[in-house]
Scaffold this active site. Sequence first.
Site, mmCIF file in Angstrom:
data_model
loop_
_atom_site.group_PDB
_atom_site.id
_atom_site.type_symbol
_atom_site.label_atom_id
_atom_site.label_comp_id
_atom_site.label_asym_id
_atom_site.label_seq_id
_atom_site.Cartn_x
_atom_site.Cartn_y
_atom_site.Cartn_z
ATOM 1 N N ASN A 140 0.851 -1.182 0.000
ATOM 2 C CA ASN A 140 0.000 0.000 0.000
ATOM 3 C C ASN A 140 0.888 1.234 0.000
ATOM 4 O O ASN A 140 1.943 1.252 0.653
ATOM 5 C CB ASN A 140 -0.909 0.014 1.235
ATOM 6 C CG ASN A 140 -2.039 1.018 1.095
ATOM 7 O OD1 ASN A 140 -3.068 0.722 0.495
ATOM 8 N ND2 ASN A 140 -1.854 2.218 1.639
ATOM 9 N N THR A 147 0.513 4.067 1.353
ATOM 10 C CA THR A 147 0.706 4.471 2.747
ATOM 11 C C THR A 147 1.170 3.227 3.487
ATOM 12 O O THR A 147 0.373 2.366 3.864
ATOM 13 C CB THR A 147 -0.612 4.997 3.359
ATOM 14 O OG1 THR A 147 -1.127 6.034 2.521
ATOM 15 C CG2 THR A 147 -0.392 5.515 4.758
ATOM 16 N N SER A 153 -17.650 -8.513 -7.702
ATOM 17 C CA SER A 153 -18.909 -8.174 -7.062
ATOM 18 C C SER A 153 -19.139 -9.018 -5.813
ATOM 19 O O SER A 153 -18.726 -10.169 -5.745
ATOM 20 C CB SER A 153 -20.083 -8.373 -8.026
ATOM 21 O OG SER A 153 -21.302 -8.017 -7.403
ATOM 22 N N LYS A 165 -19.482 -6.253 -15.858
ATOM 23 C CA LYS A 165 -19.633 -5.797 -14.468
ATOM 24 C C LYS A 165 -20.455 -4.520 -14.414
ATOM 25 O O LYS A 165 -21.274 -4.319 -13.502
ATOM 26 C CB LYS A 165 -18.257 -5.554 -13.849
ATOM 27 C CG LYS A 165 -18.282 -4.976 -12.420
ATOM 28 C CD LYS A 165 -19.050 -5.851 -11.448
ATOM 29 C CE LYS A 165 -18.771 -5.527 -9.991
ATOM 30 N NZ LYS A 165 -19.119 -4.183 -9.570
ATOM 31 N N HIS A 224 -23.987 -5.528 -14.793
ATOM 32 C CA HIS A 224 -24.373 -6.118 -13.498
ATOM 33 C C HIS A 224 -24.787 -5.027 -12.525
ATOM 34 O O HIS A 224 -25.828 -5.108 -11.869
ATOM 35 C CB HIS A 224 -23.203 -6.928 -12.921
ATOM 36 C CG HIS A 224 -23.325 -7.229 -11.452
ATOM 37 N ND1 HIS A 224 -23.064 -6.288 -10.470
ATOM 38 C CD2 HIS A 224 -23.695 -8.358 -10.800
ATOM 39 C CE1 HIS A 224 -23.261 -6.833 -9.285
ATOM 40 N NE2 HIS A 224 -23.643 -8.080 -9.457
ATOM 41 N N ASN A 225 -23.978 -3.989 -12.424
ATOM 42 C CA ASN A 225 -24.283 -2.909 -11.488
ATOM 43 C C ASN A 225 -25.538 -2.150 -11.890
ATOM 44 O O ASN A 225 -26.313 -1.704 -11.048
ATOM 45 C CB ASN A 225 -23.092 -1.954 -11.374
ATOM 46 C CG ASN A 225 -21.974 -2.525 -10.528
ATOM 47 O OD1 ASN A 225 -21.842 -3.741 -10.409
ATOM 48 N ND2 ASN A 225 -21.163 -1.678 -9.949
ATOM 49 N N GLU A 255 -28.334 -4.159 -10.828
ATOM 50 C CA GLU A 255 -28.406 -3.984 -9.366
ATOM 51 C C GLU A 255 -29.189 -2.721 -9.015
ATOM 52 O O GLU A 255 -30.032 -2.734 -8.113
ATOM 53 C CB GLU A 255 -26.981 -3.917 -8.815
ATOM 54 C CG GLU A 255 -26.861 -3.700 -7.318
ATOM 55 C CD GLU A 255 -25.404 -3.534 -6.914
ATOM 56 O OE1 GLU A 255 -25.092 -2.553 -6.208
ATOM 57 O OE2 GLU A 255 -24.570 -4.382 -7.315
ATOM 58 N N TYR A 256 -28.926 -1.627 -9.730
ATOM 59 C CA TYR A 256 -29.694 -0.397 -9.515
ATOM 60 C C TYR A 256 -31.183 -0.667 -9.716
ATOM 61 O O TYR A 256 -32.029 -0.217 -8.938
ATOM 62 C CB TYR A 256 -29.259 0.692 -10.519
ATOM 63 C CG TYR A 256 -28.092 1.551 -10.130
ATOM 64 C CD1 TYR A 256 -26.867 0.992 -9.794
ATOM 65 C CD2 TYR A 256 -28.194 2.930 -10.133
ATOM 66 C CE1 TYR A 256 -25.775 1.795 -9.477
ATOM 67 C CE2 TYR A 256 -27.111 3.744 -9.805
ATOM 68 C CZ TYR A 256 -25.910 3.166 -9.483
ATOM 69 O OH TYR A 256 -24.836 3.954 -9.167
ATOM 70 N N ARG A 276 -40.543 14.269 -38.383
ATOM 71 C CA ARG A 276 -39.133 14.524 -38.689
ATOM 72 C C ARG A 276 -38.956 14.895 -40.163
ATOM 73 O O ARG A 276 -38.149 15.761 -40.511
ATOM 74 C CB ARG A 276 -38.267 13.298 -38.358
ATOM 75 C CG ARG A 276 -38.217 12.958 -36.872
ATOM 76 C CD ARG A 276 -37.298 11.769 -36.594
ATOM 77 N NE ARG A 276 -35.901 12.140 -36.737
ATOM 78 C CZ ARG A 276 -35.052 11.570 -37.566
ATOM 79 N NH1 ARG A 276 -35.449 10.598 -38.370
ATOM 80 N NH2 ARG A 276 -33.785 11.956 -37.617
#
Length: 483
Positions: free
Chosen positions: A33, A35, A129, A184, A187-188, A191-192, A446
């Site tokens: 890491n 830090t 996930s 992914k 997927h999210n 999820e929403y 149109r």
Amino acid sequence: MKKSDIGILGLAVMGENLAINMESKGFIVSVYNRTTEKVTKFINGRANGKNIRGAYSLEELVSQLEKPRKVMIMVKAGKPVDEMIDHLIPLMEPGDVIIDGGNSHFPDTMRRTAYVESKSLLYVGTGVSGGEEGALKGPSMMPGGSDAAWPVVKPIFQAICAKVEDGASCCEWVGSNGAGHYVKMVHNGIEYGDMQLICEAYQLMRDLLGMSADEMHNVFAEWNKGVLDSYLIGITADILAFKDEDGMPLLDKILDTAGQKGTGKWTSIAALDEGIPLTLIGEAVFARCLSAMKAERTEASHILHGPERESSVDRARFISAIHDALYASKIISYAQGFSLMRDAAKTYGWDLHYGNIALMWRGGCIIRSVFLGDIKKAFDADPDLPNLLLNDTFREIVEKAQAGWREVCAEAIRCGIPVPAMCSALNYYDAYRTERLSANLLQAQRDYFGAHTYERLDRPRGEFFHTNWTGEGGDTAASTYNA
């Protein structure tokens, strides 16, 4: 001393939990890491006594790894990932693999794959996930990138991921460059949609039926034993049962403003780019945006008036109708999501296997549910299925559920209770099953104001016509027509 099997760069909670998960499956893990105090704290704390080694520089991290080296970056998406890639490339050798396990936007992963491969290295962008618990106990992973990297990372990835009933791992190679992060992202987005649908069911029970948190807990707990069995339904039941220190439901004290990290928005934008009607997920994103306007909504609530929220519906029967509306709308959300992935696969040249994707989502991830097993069966039976609604199983479910679904949407509208995702799903269903929509008028409009041309029912597709609607517009047509 045996070298480490993989290195993890970034020790926030996901990085830590993945390291512990990998070690528990028999792999030796090195961690770093920026830090460095976090490295010491982790090695002396949660990783104490485990086959996890600390590194205090990138050079040390790379030196500890078995060849071909594998370094998994678990840092904030965006510029920090690019910076870490640039730091790692000079330290690695041809055939080594750089892995991005964050929620990166798929165009970034496409760009990074090409860049890293130009340096004779391999690149993997993988969605992970399942949140903190999934990272620790078994997530769902959706890897894509350099195809040659899959045999290198496969043993580790499949070992640490969740398993379904037959022992299959919720991790398979998705496709080249940005395919993993695209899947992914979708997927999210789903999820929403799932979360918004559950919230609408909750609001109907709370505001229309006047149910208490405990009563709603019982309903969701019961639903979680049937076709709606899923992680999100299960945690909703838990949340409704949770009491604050004063014995009152904690949920009733939580401010009604939702946050978001952007993946739902990315999914909606990607759908617009592809021309795919991802209506439900778009509504779920906008619902979060509208929830964030708390002060404005509070003011509006004292000025704007709707109908009285009085309903004579039978509670037990209406709860059953809400169940059906939630189930049918959920099918629409997944149908739209898989349609988006199918179109994107053509755009970007990916060979996506939709049954495998459903399997990867069957366990470990936030949208895991029994329902995904049926999706896998649908695509196993017909890999070229254009829309889940055309599968006999899902068609029959929706047809059986639609009476309750329509009742719920109608009653919610009559009583002034917002259910944007459920209504959007129903509108999509009705439009998708309608042979002739009103777009003929739209196209005439149109052509009237912009000479955009139109096609005719009585002529072959591909022939375009323009009408001088006013007698003053002339016969020149616009050069583009997109349908």
